[in-house]
Motif scaffolding. Sequence first.
Motif, mmCIF file in Angstrom:
data_model
loop_
_atom_site.group_PDB
_atom_site.id
_atom_site.type_symbol
_atom_site.label_atom_id
_atom_site.label_comp_id
_atom_site.label_asym_id
_atom_site.label_seq_id
_atom_site.Cartn_x
_atom_site.Cartn_y
_atom_site.Cartn_z
ATOM 1 N N LEU A 86 61.262 17.932 135.525
ATOM 2 C CA LEU A 86 61.604 17.571 134.154
ATOM 3 C C LEU A 86 62.126 18.794 133.426
ATOM 4 N N HIS A 87 62.914 18.549 132.389
ATOM 5 C CA HIS A 87 63.300 19.631 131.487
ATOM 6 C C HIS A 87 62.057 19.988 130.680
ATOM 7 N N SER A 88 61.945 21.228 130.266
ATOM 8 C CA SER A 88 60.755 21.648 129.520
ATOM 9 C C SER A 88 60.716 21.078 128.114
ATOM 10 N N THR A 89 61.869 20.724 127.566
ATOM 11 C CA THR A 89 61.908 20.195 126.200
ATOM 12 C C THR A 89 62.799 18.963 126.102
ATOM 13 N N THR A 90 62.584 18.212 125.032
ATOM 14 C CA THR A 90 63.437 17.077 124.706
ATOM 15 C C THR A 90 64.713 17.612 124.062
ATOM 16 N N GLY A 91 65.645 16.740 123.783
ATOM 17 C CA GLY A 91 66.891 17.128 123.135
ATOM 18 C C GLY A 91 66.687 17.765 121.778
ATOM 19 N N ASP A 92 65.595 17.402 121.087
ATOM 20 C CA ASP A 92 65.338 18.000 119.771
ATOM 21 C C ASP A 92 64.310 19.130 119.825
ATOM 22 N N GLY A 93 64.046 19.640 121.044
ATOM 23 C CA GLY A 93 63.225 20.839 121.184
ATOM 24 C C GLY A 93 61.728 20.633 121.314
ATOM 25 N N GLN A 94 61.265 19.391 121.392
ATOM 26 C CA GLN A 94 59.838 19.133 121.575
ATOM 27 C C GLN A 94 59.461 19.383 123.035
ATOM 28 N N SER A 95 58.250 19.871 123.245
ATOM 29 C CA SER A 95 57.792 20.147 124.604
ATOM 30 C C SER A 95 57.546 18.855 125.365
ATOM 31 N N LYS A 96 57.987 18.820 126.621
ATOM 32 C CA LYS A 96 57.703 17.686 127.500
ATOM 33 C C LYS A 96 56.410 17.911 128.277
ATOM 34 N N ILE A 97 55.893 19.121 128.222
ATOM 35 C CA ILE A 97 54.543 19.399 128.718
ATOM 36 C C ILE A 97 53.684 19.382 127.461
ATOM 37 N N THR A 98 52.738 18.453 127.429
ATOM 38 C CA THR A 98 52.005 18.172 126.202
ATOM 39 C C THR A 98 50.495 18.262 126.427
ATOM 40 N N PRO A 99 49.731 18.510 125.355
ATOM 41 C CA PRO A 99 48.275 18.534 125.511
ATOM 42 C C PRO A 99 47.731 17.210 126.045
ATOM 43 N N CYS A 100 48.277 16.098 125.548
ATOM 44 C CA CYS A 100 47.934 14.771 126.057
ATOM 45 C C CYS A 100 49.190 13.916 125.944
ATOM 46 N N LEU A 101 49.245 12.881 126.731
ATOM 47 C CA LEU A 101 50.431 12.025 126.727
ATOM 48 C C LEU A 101 50.593 11.366 125.362
ATOM 49 N N SER A 102 51.824 11.084 124.995
ATOM 50 C CA SER A 102 52.123 10.422 123.727
ATOM 51 C C SER A 102 51.381 9.094 123.645
ATOM 52 N N ARG A 103 50.973 8.754 122.440
ATOM 53 C CA ARG A 103 50.305 7.467 122.220
ATOM 54 C C ARG A 103 51.226 6.346 122.702
ATOM 55 N N GLY A 104 50.675 5.448 123.479
ATOM 56 C CA GLY A 104 51.441 4.341 124.023
ATOM 57 C C GLY A 104 52.046 4.613 125.385
ATOM 58 N N SER A 105 51.989 5.861 125.836
ATOM 59 C CA SER A 105 52.525 6.187 127.162
ATOM 60 C C SER A 105 51.580 5.690 128.245
ATOM 61 N N VAL A 106 52.139 5.402 129.399
ATOM 62 C CA VAL A 106 51.322 4.984 130.537
ATOM 63 C C VAL A 106 51.438 6.040 131.632
ATOM 64 N N VAL A 107 50.366 6.205 132.374
ATOM 65 C CA VAL A 107 50.357 7.151 133.488
ATOM 66 C C VAL A 107 51.026 6.484 134.681
ATOM 67 N N THR A 108 52.091 7.095 135.157
ATOM 68 C CA THR A 108 52.785 6.605 136.343
ATOM 69 C C THR A 108 52.185 7.245 137.586
ATOM 70 N N THR A 109 52.019 8.561 137.548
ATOM 71 C CA THR A 109 51.444 9.294 138.678
ATOM 72 C C THR A 109 50.253 10.088 138.143
ATOM 73 N N HIS A 110 49.070 9.767 138.658
ATOM 74 C CA HIS A 110 47.873 10.403 138.100
ATOM 75 C C HIS A 110 47.691 11.820 138.622
ATOM 76 N N LYS A 111 46.866 12.570 137.946
ATOM 77 C CA LYS A 111 46.738 14.012 138.159
ATOM 78 C C LYS A 111 46.373 14.388 139.592
ATOM 79 N N ASN A 112 45.603 13.575 140.270
ATOM 80 C CA ASN A 112 45.189 13.935 141.627
ATOM 81 C C ASN A 112 46.260 13.694 142.666
ATOM 82 N N THR A 113 47.371 13.079 142.268
ATOM 83 C CA THR A 113 48.483 12.846 143.180
ATOM 84 C C THR A 113 49.633 13.809 142.902
ATOM 85 N N VAL A 114 49.650 14.428 141.737
ATOM 86 C CA VAL A 114 50.742 15.339 141.393
ATOM 87 C C VAL A 114 50.540 16.659 142.133
#
Length: 163
Positions: A86-114
């Motif tokens: 992934l790119h480190s930031t969105t087009g408007d400069g927000q981090s794509k690595i986040t303290p927790c996933l955005s509200r409403g986001s779903v986990v596609t690949t869980h931490k023990n598989t990454v």
Amino acid sequence: MGTRRLYDWLDENVAIQMMPVDLVNDPRRIAREPDFMSINATTEVDLYGQCASETVSGRYWSSSGGQADFARGAMYAERGKAFIVLHSTTGDGQSKITPCLSRGSVVTTHKNTVDHVVTEYGMARLRGRSVAERAHALIAVAHPDHREDLERAAHEQGILHDR
């Protein structure tokens, strides 16, 4: 699902093989391939290493495809490796690595598989690491402008204890 031209090209083309998804995406079959490499994109990764690849800003965008299946297959393959990119930031400069996933986001690949997370700032190796080690590795590949905030958030969440 396609044009007549596409179907004519596919018809009896020996270079093309159509197989069912329950066969192609079976992690047990994938794991039989030594040195298997899985490379998938995501929209967001939290400090635990969970990937939200189906949602954008908490809104459902697409299906998971075979991301988790291929990551799991690579994890079990002899010398296999899985990469989430992934790119480190969105087009408007927000981090794509986040303290927790955005509200409403779903986990596609869980931490023990990454296994590995790659940005333009490097690669974070996550497999077999503690939660704190994972957070440190992910912060190191986040955009430099966001690393201090991510580290502060990791301490506030109790992921990191050293200061």
